[in-house]
Design an enzyme around this catalytic site. Structure first.
Site: not given
Length: 399
Positions: A7, A90, A179, A210, A242, A283-285, A333, A385
Site C-alpha cells: 500500500n 493498492r 480511499h 484522516l 493538498r 505531518d500532523l504530529r 483519525g 486496507e
C-alpha cells in the site's frame, strides 16, 4: 495462499504478508515520512519487532528495504520469493477503466500511467510499487485493487458535475471517490458493530479517513452515496499538502492576474498547500506539538481542519436524512484525540457528544468514544486496507 500487500501512499508504504484464506498476518510494517530527512521503519512478526529511523528518499528505496527484511537470514519470514503466490497493490485512481480488482498486465500499467495527472501524489508511487514488486516477486501474480471501486454506487445526482453533459458521456469527467478500500473496510466493521449492539438494522454512517490524504464518505446501508474527493484526490477536506476545496476563481486569478503557470498552480495546490501551506509542516504530529507550545498558525490550521470536517458531517447528515454513527479512521483519525475533540465539540444538534476520557484511550480494536447519552455513536475503527486488499485478491484468484 501467501499474499504480499503493498500500500504505497503519498508519503508512506504499508505492507503485510498475509496467509489466505485464514487472514493470518505473518508479517507487517510500514515506512512513513518518505522524502523527509528522517523516515521511520517498522517490521513486525510474531517473533521480532524492528524499529529504525533512517533516510528513505523515495518509494523504490523503501520497497527494496522491505524486501530485504522479508528475506533476511535471521529475522525474515520467507526463504525465497518463490513462496509468494500473489502481490496485491493498492492503486488510487482507476478512472472509468477499472471498477473491479484486476490482474496487472502491461495494458493495466499503461492505464495507471495515463491517470498520473488525476492522482499525481499516488498513482506514480502505486506504479513504482508494482514495477519493483514485479522484479522482486517475479513468480507471483500481481493484482491491482482500486480506491475508486467502492464509490461506483454513488448516484448520478451526486457524481455528476454541473458542466456540459458531453464532458461526462465522452470524457468521463465525474466524481470517482478515493480511499475506497479503507472506507469499505471500516464501514463494514461499523455496520456489524451497530447491528451487534442492536443500534439499528439499517445504517446511516459517515466515515472520516484522516491521514496525509483525507476524505469522508456518506454510507447508507453499506453503499457509498457521496464522497468528499471527486475527479481527482484533491478537493474536500484540508490535507497534508493538498488544499481541499478552493474557489475555482482563485485558479484563474493566479494565472491571469498573478502570472502563475497552470503547472505552478497545480503544484501549489497539490504539494504546497493544506497543512503544509498553513503551518510549514505536513505531518500532523509536528503541527499538534507546535500548537500546544503556542504556535498560533498551527492552532488556526487545526481549527480550520476540524471546521471543514464539521461542514461535511452536516451536509452528509442531510444527504442520509439521519445519522447513526461517525467513524474516525486512518493515521490521524485513529491517533489524534486533539482533532477528534475539535471535530466533536459543539455538535450536540447532531446528537454527537464526546466522552473526553474515552477519547484519550488508544486501542487497536473498535471502540466507542461517545457519552452514554449520545444519540449518535462516535467510533474509532483502525483501518486495515491490507486485509481488505488481500480478501479481494484471494477472491479474484480463487473464483
Amino acid at each position: 495462499m501467501k499474499i504480499v500487500i503493498i500500500n504505497s501512499g503519498s508519503s508512506s508504504i504499508k505492507y503485510q504478508l498475509i496467509d489466505m484464506p485464514a487472514n493470518e498476518v505473518i508479517c507487517s510494517g510500514m515506512i512513513d515520512r518518505i522524502g523527509l530527512a528522517t523516515s521511520n521503519l517498522t517490521y513486525v512478526t510474531n517473533a521480532v519487532k524492528v524499529e529504525e529511523a533512517l533516510p528513505v528518499a523515495n518509494h523504490k528505496i523503501g520497497l527494496e528495504k522491505i524486501a530485504q527484511l522479508l528475506m533476511d537470514d535471521e529475522i525474515g519470514v520467507i526463504k525465497s520469493t518463490a513462496e509468494i503466490d500473489a502481490v496485491g497493490h493498492r492503486v488510487v485512481h482507476g478512472g472509468s477503466a477499472f471498477s473491479n480488482t484486476v490482474i496487472i498486465t502491461a495494458a493495466v500499467k499503461d492505464k495507471i500511467r495515463q491517470l498520473f495527472e488525476l492522482a499525481p501524489l499516488h498513482n506514480p508511487a502505486n506504479l513504482e510499487g508494482i514495477i519493483v514488486a514485479e522484479e522482486i516477486f517475479s513468480g507471483a501474480t500481481q493484482v491491482a485493487v482500486f480506491d475508486t471501486a467502492f464509490h461506483q454506487t454513488i448516484p448520478v445526482v451526486a457524481h455528476k458535475y454541473a458542466i456540459p453533459n458531453y464532458l461526462l458521456t465522452e470524457n468521463k469527467i465525474r466524481v470517482y471517490g478515493f480511499h475506497g478500500t479503507s472506507h469499505k473496510y471500516v464501514s463494514e466493521n461499523a455496520i456489524h458493530y451497530l447491528k451487534q449492539n442492536l443500534v439499528t438494522e439499517s445504517s446511516k454512517i459517515v466515515t472520516i479517513h484522516l491521514g496525509n490524504g483525507c476524505s469522508m464518505t456518506a454510507i447508507k446501508d453499506g453503499k457509498s452515496v457521496d464522497h468528499t474527493l471527486g475527479f481527482g484526490p484533491m478537493n474536500g477536506l484540508i490535507m497534508g499538502t493538498r488544499s481541499g476545496d478552493v474557489d475555482q476563481s482563485v485558479i484563474f486569478y493566479m494565472v491571469n492576474t498573478l502570472g502563475y503557470s497552470l503547472e505552478a498552480v497545480n503544484t501549489l495546490l497539490q504539494k504546497q498547500s493544506g497543512m503544509l501551506g498553513l503551518t510549514g509542516y505536513s505531518d500532523l504530529r509536528d503541527i499538534e506539538a507546535n500548537a500546544e507550545n503556542g504556535n498560533v498558525e498551527c492552532q488556526l490550521a487545526l481549527a480550520m481542519n476540524a471546521y471543514r470536517i464539521k461542514k461535511y458531517i452536516g451536509s452528509y447528515t442531510a444527504v442520509l436524512n439521519g445519522l447513526d454513527a461517525i467513524i474516525f479512521t486512518a493515521g490521524i483519525g485513529e491517533n489524534s484525540s486533539y482533532i477528534r475533540k475539535l471535530v466533536c465539540t459543539d455538535m450536540d444538534y447532531f446528537g454527537i457528544k464526546l466522552d473526553e476520557s474515552k477519547n484519550e484511550i488508544r486501542s487497536r480494536t473498535i471502540r466507542e468514544i461517545n457519552t452514554e447519552d449520545s444519540k449518535t455513536k462516535i467510533l474509532v475503527i483502525p483501518t486495515n486496507e491490507e486485509i481488505e486488499i488481500a480478501n479481494q485478491v484471494f477472491e479474484l484468484l480463487t473464483t
